[in-house]
Motif scaffolding. Structure first.
Motif, PDB file in Angstrom:
ATOM      1  N   GLN A   1      -7.693  -4.355  23.352  1.00 12.98           N
ATOM      2  CA  GLN A   1      -7.960  -5.490  22.467  1.00 12.98           C
ATOM      3  C   GLN A   1      -7.523  -5.179  21.040  1.00 12.98           C
ATOM      4  O   GLN A   1      -6.854  -5.989  20.376  1.00 12.98           O
TER       5      GLN A   1
ATOM      6  N   ALA B   1      -3.741  -5.116  20.651  1.00  9.02           N
ATOM      7  CA  ALA B   1      -3.149  -6.454  20.566  1.00  9.02           C
ATOM      8  C   ALA B   1      -3.242  -7.003  19.142  1.00  9.02           C
ATOM      9  O   ALA B   1      -2.293  -7.621  18.636  1.00  9.02           O
TER      10      ALA B   1
ATOM     11  N   ALA C   1      -3.710 -12.585  23.619  1.00 12.66           N
ATOM     12  CA  ALA C   1      -2.758 -12.141  22.595  1.00 12.66           C
ATOM     13  C   ALA C   1      -1.999 -13.298  21.969  1.00 12.66           C
ATOM     14  O   ALA C   1      -1.618 -13.243  20.791  1.00 12.66           O
TER      15      ALA C   1
END
Length: 281
Positions: A81, A84, A54
């Protein structure tokens, strides 16, 4: 104006960048990749961005107006994912995110749709403008099956008589480039699919015609097809997903006749026969 593409060195990402370069100056395009060195041949600027790290995402998105979030390829890990990336985009002041989802993600019988549906919900709740690019199957998904069918003498699957509205990866990439480079796509959802649908039996007939020998389609139960895929070297979990996707196709999950893809790109989509011809000259 800066347009960024995640996963830009992937198979879809590279095609999006190439198509986008015909629509906007290369200086307005930014490739977001895990390893910028791999983007050196693309003719656009590149920044390091890793879905799983991140801390790389905020700097990568600085100054970006429009972002194409190409869905991650790690099934089961994609939602965190994608979250983020969306959160980093909010913090960086990105104005719009286009996202590569799956055909009718909110109602699809494919297990693969679950993470896409959840990502779409995150985007809608983010407060950012969004465009959902709900892609059907890539024709190229069948490249291995086509070669395998010629070698073994039969095409196998679990899709029954389900029609599959596949299109070439380049078709979907061009649609993404159009959406990124033009106005009027905010908060819209596009169901993107090939103009010409086919059953796997029809694909087998196309292969037969090009190969010069009869190649039947053998429809297998889901579990049996998964076992065959495993025997060919696929991980068990991935083999199970592919077999379930075929069953989803048998239930209409990969069929669409709305022609939104060809309308966006301004030409007919690439038929499966073109892939067969390219593989079996």
């Amino acid at each position: 104006m800066t347009i960024a593409i995640t996963g830009a060195t992937g198979q879809l990402g590279r095609l999006v960048v190439e198509s986008l370069k015909t629509r906007v100056p290369a200086g307005e395009i930014l490739a977001l990749v895990r390893d910028p060195a791999k983007a050196a041949d693309m003719g656009v600027a590149a920044r390091a961005a890793d879905y799983t790290q991140a801390e790389t995402l905020g700097p990568a998105l600085e100054g970006v107006d429009t972002l194409l979030l190409i869905s991650g390829n790690e099934v089961g890990q994609r939602l965190p994912q994608h979250r983020a990336v969306i959160e980093a985009a909010q913090a960086a002041g990105v104005k719009r995110i286009a996202y590569t989802s799956i055909l009718r993600a909110d109602a699809s019988p494919l297990v693969l749709a679950d993470e896409h549906k959840a990502t779409e919900a995150l985007l809608k709740a983010s407060g950012l403008a969004y465009t959902l690019l709900r892609n059907s199957w890539y024709a190229e998904n069948y490249a291995g099956s086509i070669h395998g069918a010629v070698a073994s003498g039969a095409l196998i699957g679990s899709a029954g008589q389900g029609k599959i509205s596949a299109a070439a990866r380049a078709d979907y990439a061009q649609a993404a480039a159009v959406v990124l480079a033009t106005d009027g796509h905010e908060n819209k959802t596009y169901e993107l699919a090939g103009d010409t649908a086919f059953t796997l039996a029809e694909l087998a007939a196309e292969i037969s015609a090009k190969a010069g020998k009869t190649i039947p389609y053998n429809d297998l139960p889901e579990a049996e097809y998964a076992k065959v895929l495993e025997s060919l070297g696929l991980p068990a979990a991935f083999a199970a997903i592919l077999a379930q996707s075929d069953v989803g196709a048998s239930q209409g999950g990969l069929f669409d006749d709305g022609h939104q893809l060809s309308a966006l790109i301004g030409r007919p989509t690439t038929p499966i026969s073109a892939l067969v011809a390219s593989l079996l000259p």
